[in-house]
Design an enzyme around this catalytic site. Structure first.
Site, PDB file in Angstrom:
ATOM      1  CG  HIS A 101      -2.018  -1.024   1.180  1.00  0.00           C
ATOM      2  ND1 HIS A 101      -2.663  -1.414   0.028  1.00  0.00           N
ATOM      3  CD2 HIS A 101      -2.589  -1.764   2.183  1.00  0.00           C
ATOM      4  CE1 HIS A 101      -3.573  -2.331   0.313  1.00  0.00           C
ATOM      5  NE2 HIS A 101      -3.540  -2.570   1.604  1.00  0.00           N
ATOM      6  CG  HIS A 171      -7.584  -0.290   2.790  1.00  0.00           C
ATOM      7  ND1 HIS A 171      -8.014  -0.851   3.973  1.00  0.00           N
ATOM      8  CD2 HIS A 171      -6.770  -1.211   2.228  1.00  0.00           C
ATOM      9  CE1 HIS A 171      -7.471  -2.039   4.117  1.00  0.00           C
ATOM     10  NE2 HIS A 171      -6.711  -2.289   3.078  1.00  0.00           N
ATOM     11  CD  GLU A 309      -8.266  -3.421  -0.162  1.00  0.00           C
ATOM     12  OE1 GLU A 309      -7.090  -3.174  -0.453  1.00  0.00           O
ATOM     13  OE2 GLU A 309      -8.576  -4.312   0.647  1.00  0.00           O
TER      14      GLU A 309
HETATM   15  C1  GAL Z   1      -5.446  -5.260   2.580  1.00  0.00           C
HETATM   16  C2  GAL Z   1      -4.483  -6.343   2.270  1.00  0.00           C
HETATM   17  C3  GAL Z   1      -4.274  -7.123   3.549  1.00  0.00           C
HETATM   18  C4  GAL Z   1      -3.764  -6.223   4.642  1.00  0.00           C
HETATM   19  C5  GAL Z   1      -4.678  -5.016   4.777  1.00  0.00           C
HETATM   20  C6  GAL Z   1      -4.159  -3.988   5.743  1.00  0.00           C
HETATM   21  O1  GAL Z   1      -5.721  -4.519   1.448  1.00  0.00           O
HETATM   22  O2  GAL Z   1      -4.974  -7.148   1.235  1.00  0.00           O
HETATM   23  O3  GAL Z   1      -3.403  -8.207   3.327  1.00  0.00           O
HETATM   24  O4  GAL Z   1      -2.459  -5.825   4.366  1.00  0.00           O
HETATM   25  O5  GAL Z   1      -4.867  -4.403   3.551  1.00  0.00           O
HETATM   26  O6  GAL Z   1      -4.117  -4.435   7.060  1.00  0.00           O
END
Ligand code: GAL
Length: 348
Positions: A101, A171, A309
């Site tokens: 991210h 998110h 997402e």
């Molecule tokens: C999601 C991701 C997860 C985790 C989460 C944040 O988008 O797919 O594996 O990293 O974000 O805690």
């Protein structure tokens, strides 16, 4: 539709953070913060269906990307490395040996500027060349609009002064029975996808495009989110639940299609997600841990919120057969996502 601005708080470094409230005539209300361009709440039919926090110290204390825009690159880039035009780029790694991210201080932790343009909230952030290891100065704009049909529309735009890679998403964690109402029990999801990208143990795509048929990944018909989540299926074991990129059918570049729909029996609230992106990460909040208390003292334990997402595929810069996430110098990136809310009669 009206938009109101108020001070929300300030970051540890003393930067002011504002909250913008978007309200339509039906009384639906979305609150968006300049911190992370995050959706802090969404009240529909009297229920706040998005997880979030009341204060800036809480936002800065959590690491869950709560409601935020994930960028420059949503989800993981394996080994924090990729090649572009024959040059290898090394990114900051913040998820074991991988980049997640956008890295250590991604878009979710930036204070965005905000302007109201008619009935749309426009947030902007300029990421300097080399930030978190990415090439080029990248200008990003995220536009939020809440319409009279109770649809939260999100538009992403970006442009860069060199070739780069980009993958933007929102998110938000949803719980259609209300944030803080406990686990996702009683909420069923349909994902209009025949395929998903298979993951390894680090939640990175292996490169295999797998069929959902005859697996607990098959949501072509609605299923309760929690119904098959603890099945002894290797993909679910790896991720501790659902945390995968589905490939919604009928992808045509720049065309919106319905990717997923979630319905909560208790509240009667239905959420439909539309997007023009090739993938959608369905994540069941397996890493939520309730450590930082949520809004109004609510607790957000494991699997108490889900994310949908809309995105390019995770680790796409390292797989030639995935849809390209390269943004060419001077070309505009444009993408749209719509979260549409309706209410039906609850079953009870
Ligand atoms: C999601 C991701 C997860 C985790 C989460 C944040 O988008 O797919 O594996 O990293 O974000 O805690």
């Amino acid at each position: 539709m009206e938009i109101k601005k108020q001070l929300f708080g300030q970051t540890k470094t003393g930067e002011a953070v504002f909250a913008f409230t978007l309200k339509n005539q039906a009384g639906t209300k979305a609150v968006i913060l300049t911190y992370g361009a995050a959706v802090q709440s969404l009240e529909f039919a009297g229920v706040d269906v998005i997880l979030g926090y009341d204060t800036m110290p809480d936002y800065e204390a959590q690491d869950k990307y709560m409601g935020a825009v994930a960028g420059r690159f949503a989800n993981r880039i394996g080994g924090g490395r990729f090649q572009l035009n024959g040059t290898e780029y090394t990114l900051c790694c913040n998820d074991g040996a991988n980049h997640l991210h956008g890295g250590i201080c991604g878009f979710d932790k930036k204070v965005w500027t905000a302007d109201v343009e008619e009935d749309t909230l426009c947030m902007r952030y300029t990421s300097p060349n080399g930030e978190e290891g990415y090439p080029g100065t990248l200008c990003t704009e995220v536009r939020y609009h809440l319409d009279e049909e109770n649809q939260l529309q999100i538009e992403y735009q970006a442009i860069c002064d060199t070739d780069t890679v980009l993958n933007l998403t929102n998110h938000s964690y949803f719980n259609l029975n209300g944030h803080g109402s406990g686990t996702l029990q009683g909420q069923e999801i349909q994902i209009f996808a025949d395929f998903y990208t298979e993951n390894d143990t680090a939640c990175l795509p292996t490169g295999v495009i797998a069929s959902v048929a005859d697996t607990p990944m098959d949501f072509r018909q609605p299923h309760e989110i929690l119904e098959r989540i603890d099945t002894d299926f290797v993909q679910l074991r790896h991720a501790g639940g659902y945390d995968h990129n589905w490939i919604p059918n009928c992808f045509v570049k720049e065309q919106m299609r319905k990717c997923a729909e979630v319905y909560a029996r208790k509240s009667g609230i239905r959420l439909a997600v539309f997007s023009d992106q090739p993938g959608i990460q369905f994540y069941t909040g397996n890493f939520l841990d309730g450590i930082v208390k949520g809004k109004k003292g609510a607790s957000y334990p494991r699997r108490s919120g889900f994310c949908l997402e809309t995105q390019g595929f995770p680790n796409a810069p390292n797989y030639g057969h995935f849809p390209s996430t390269v943004l060419r110098q001077g070309e505009w990136f444009r993408s749209r996502t719509v979260f549409a809310f309706t209410k039906e009669h609850p079953d009870t």
